[in-house]
Motif scaffolding. Sequence first.
Motif, PDB file in Angstrom:
ATOM      1  N   LEU A 121      11.955  28.250   4.139  1.00  0.00           N
ATOM      2  CA  LEU A 121      12.167  29.356   3.215  1.00  0.00           C
ATOM      3  C   LEU A 121      12.283  28.845   1.783  1.00  0.00           C
ATOM      4  N   THR A 122      13.062  27.784   1.588  1.00  0.00           N
ATOM      5  CA  THR A 122      13.228  27.220   0.252  1.00  0.00           C
ATOM      6  C   THR A 122      11.905  26.686  -0.285  1.00  0.00           C
ATOM      7  N   GLY A 123      11.165  25.970   0.531  1.00  0.00           N
ATOM      8  CA  GLY A 123       9.889  25.430   0.077  1.00  0.00           C
ATOM      9  C   GLY A 123       8.899  26.516  -0.302  1.00  0.00           C
ATOM     10  N   LEU A 124       8.839  27.594   0.463  1.00  0.00           N
ATOM     11  CA  LEU A 124       7.918  28.687   0.146  1.00  0.00           C
ATOM     12  C   LEU A 124       8.322  29.399  -1.135  1.00  0.00           C
ATOM     13  N   LEU A 125       9.620  29.544  -1.372  1.00  0.00           N
ATOM     14  CA  LEU A 125      10.065  30.161  -2.620  1.00  0.00           C
ATOM     15  C   LEU A 125       9.698  29.281  -3.818  1.00  0.00           C
ATOM     16  N   CYS A 126       9.851  27.969  -3.680  1.00  0.00           N
ATOM     17  CA  CYS A 126       9.428  27.061  -4.749  1.00  0.00           C
ATOM     18  C   CYS A 126       7.938  27.184  -5.020  1.00  0.00           C
ATOM     19  N   LEU A 127       7.152  27.253  -3.953  1.00  0.00           N
ATOM     20  CA  LEU A 127       5.705  27.369  -4.113  1.00  0.00           C
ATOM     21  C   LEU A 127       5.331  28.691  -4.761  1.00  0.00           C
ATOM     22  N   ALA A 128       5.981  29.784  -4.362  1.00  0.00           N
ATOM     23  CA  ALA A 128       5.688  31.084  -4.959  1.00  0.00           C
ATOM     24  C   ALA A 128       6.018  31.101  -6.445  1.00  0.00           C
ATOM     25  N   LEU A 129       7.139  30.513  -6.836  1.00  0.00           N
ATOM     26  CA  LEU A 129       7.497  30.462  -8.252  1.00  0.00           C
ATOM     27  C   LEU A 129       6.502  29.621  -9.045  1.00  0.00           C
ATOM     28  N   ALA A 130       6.076  28.486  -8.479  1.00  0.00           N
ATOM     29  CA  ALA A 130       5.110  27.641  -9.171  1.00  0.00           C
ATOM     30  C   ALA A 130       3.776  28.364  -9.359  1.00  0.00           C
ATOM     31  N   LEU A 131       3.311  29.058  -8.335  1.00  0.00           N
ATOM     32  CA  LEU A 131       2.048  29.792  -8.441  1.00  0.00           C
ATOM     33  C   LEU A 131       2.148  30.927  -9.449  1.00  0.00           C
ATOM     34  N   ALA A 132       3.272  31.627  -9.448  1.00  0.00           N
ATOM     35  CA  ALA A 132       3.443  32.713 -10.418  1.00  0.00           C
ATOM     36  C   ALA A 132       3.496  32.176 -11.843  1.00  0.00           C
ATOM     37  N   ALA A 133       4.151  31.042 -12.033  1.00  0.00           N
ATOM     38  CA  ALA A 133       4.228  30.453 -13.366  1.00  0.00           C
ATOM     39  C   ALA A 133       2.879  29.956 -13.860  1.00  0.00           C
ATOM     40  N   ARG A 134       1.930  29.723 -12.958  1.00  0.00           N
ATOM     41  CA  ARG A 134       0.603  29.241 -13.330  1.00  0.00           C
ATOM     42  C   ARG A 134      -0.463  30.326 -13.183  1.00  0.00           C
ATOM     43  N   HIS A 135      -0.041  31.611 -13.268  1.00  0.00           N
ATOM     44  CA  HIS A 135      -0.967  32.745 -13.347  1.00  0.00           C
ATOM     45  C   HIS A 135      -1.838  32.883 -12.097  1.00  0.00           C
ATOM     46  N   ARG A 136      -1.250  32.736 -10.928  1.00  0.00           N
ATOM     47  CA  ARG A 136      -1.993  32.903  -9.672  1.00  0.00           C
ATOM     48  C   ARG A 136      -1.251  33.926  -8.819  1.00  0.00           C
ATOM     49  N   PRO A 137      -1.403  35.214  -9.107  1.00  0.00           N
ATOM     50  CA  PRO A 137      -0.593  36.244  -8.454  1.00  0.00           C
ATOM     51  C   PRO A 137      -0.878  36.416  -6.966  1.00  0.00           C
ATOM     52  N   VAL A 138      -2.145  36.350  -6.563  1.00  0.00           N
ATOM     53  CA  VAL A 138      -2.462  36.565  -5.150  1.00  0.00           C
ATOM     54  C   VAL A 138      -1.900  35.432  -4.291  1.00  0.00           C
ATOM     55  N   ALA A 139      -2.082  34.198  -4.732  1.00  0.00           N
ATOM     56  CA  ALA A 139      -1.528  33.068  -3.985  1.00  0.00           C
ATOM     57  C   ALA A 139      -0.004  33.129  -3.956  1.00  0.00           C
ATOM     58  N   ALA A 140       0.611  33.522  -5.069  1.00  0.00           N
ATOM     59  CA  ALA A 140       2.060  33.673  -5.088  1.00  0.00           C
ATOM     60  C   ALA A 140       2.507  34.755  -4.115  1.00  0.00           C
ATOM     61  N   GLY A 141       1.749  35.845  -4.038  1.00  0.00           N
ATOM     62  CA  GLY A 141       2.078  36.898  -3.082  1.00  0.00           C
ATOM     63  C   GLY A 141       1.974  36.439  -1.639  1.00  0.00           C
ATOM     64  N   LEU A 142       0.981  35.611  -1.332  1.00  0.00           N
ATOM     65  CA  LEU A 142       0.854  35.085   0.025  1.00  0.00           C
ATOM     66  C   LEU A 142       2.032  34.181   0.387  1.00  0.00           C
ATOM     67  N   ALA A 143       2.427  33.315  -0.540  1.00  0.00           N
ATOM     68  CA  ALA A 143       3.585  32.463  -0.280  1.00  0.00           C
ATOM     69  C   ALA A 143       4.849  33.297  -0.097  1.00  0.00           C
ATOM     70  N   LEU A 144       4.992  34.343  -0.903  1.00  0.00           N
ATOM     71  CA  LEU A 144       6.149  35.220  -0.756  1.00  0.00           C
ATOM     72  C   LEU A 144       6.127  35.952   0.574  1.00  0.00           C
ATOM     73  N   ALA A 145       4.954  36.380   1.011  1.00  0.00           N
ATOM     74  CA  ALA A 145       4.857  37.069   2.295  1.00  0.00           C
ATOM     75  C   ALA A 145       5.319  36.170   3.439  1.00  0.00           C
ATOM     76  N   LEU A 146       4.939  34.907   3.400  1.00  0.00           N
ATOM     77  CA  LEU A 146       5.392  33.978   4.428  1.00  0.00           C
ATOM     78  C   LEU A 146       6.901  33.799   4.376  1.00  0.00           C
TER      79      LEU A 146
END
Length: 444
Positions: free
Chosen positions: A236-261
């Motif tokens: 859970l922690t790793g996926l939240l880190c990944l979602a934040l990193a993707l959102a900070a780098r302008h990748r909304p769809v990938a961030a949404g997928l990480a958040l869904a997981l």
Amino acid sequence: MAAVWAAAFPVVSSLGPHRVWGASACVGYLCAAVAVLSRRSLGRAVSVWIAGIGAVLVPLVVLVLTGGAQSEVGVVERAGLLTVRQGTPYLADPQAVVEVTPYLPGMALFGLPGAVVADGWEPLRYLGDARLWCAAAFLGCLWAAGRVLGARACSQSPARRPRRPARTLATPGGNPSTSSTRASARRAESTHRTPRTPHRTLRTRPRGTGQLVGAALIASPVVALPLAVSGVDLPLTGLLCLALALAARHRPVAAGLALALACSLKWTAWPALAVVAALLAHRSGLGAAVRGTGVAVAGTVLAVLPSALLAPGPLVEQVFAFPTGRGEWETPAASPLPGRLLADLGPFGWYAAMTLLAAGGVAVAVSLWVRPPAGLVPAADRLAVGLCTAFLLAPAGRFGYLALPVLLSVWARLAEAPSRVAPARSRVVAAGSAARPVLVGGDR
């Protein structure tokens, strides 16, 4: 300090896996301290490896081989087995608290390897331990997040300095200037020239320091303890880190997928939806925030829907009622936090704790609206504040839950620092080239 913290577990803890970890980690941290004090050139790197071996590798191997683990490891492995057999990870009529599955269906994925090798060769069964797969998911997410942040930093390489055209100084008569006039022009130009910044001031970290700091974070007690004895919160922690990193780098769809997981593992990840949406809206626009949130919500619904249709009663009772202290079985998460102390006062105290919890959530949501996070570190801090509020005011909780927000905040600062090197260098070079005036332009 870490050695003192680890040394307390064999003395005060009543859990066998915690005592094993404390004894091994204490020795590892002490040996790491000796390596640092040796003042050798490789003392720091060697100390990190020693700490990792003593606090992570040795206790994890010992506990896996001996079958020692916190109860949630067995719960996750049983959830994977039930998913294979009946399509849902929840028992219809649990007879004991250890038969309750307080996780969303996505957590059963880490129990599937154990279900596959359950009846196989005896040495192969150790590979089905859920902690191994939780640790692999956590480390993989951190690696992917680092790649996302590093790729962005590399793309911001400094621009090549343009060639300056040849300069001649015109005279009233149209003849070229004399040598004395050229010398005075060079002196005038040198007074306006911006001094070149030394290369060493642009590099914020030596090469390889980022990997060393990341290894030190994994070897620290905040990661090493849950990784060895439980590990169920690490994906859970790793996926939240990944979602934040993707959102900070302008990748909304990938961030949404990480958040869904993440949101399909535990509902405690759901506050991250608001934080990531605010970050995307601030950095990439409202459309990106809508796309990322839509992907996250749709993915979570698709992951939870089969179990919600097959076993709606057990899902509500075990996933939502049990962790909040309203289920048939009393939750073992009973640390003396404010919410738990209020809930122990009776029904009025329970409702008071839930009211405070809702008020804290509203306050965090208002802060996201009034002042949305502008980058990775502010977003991680805002999510950490929200999770801390939830864990402190929830009717049931334990001190170990607080490791998640601490890890988020620390990781964001460690991960964002290297990406500032290239932009800083680009700004200095651009400023240096723009500061040089051209007296009279001409062609060669």
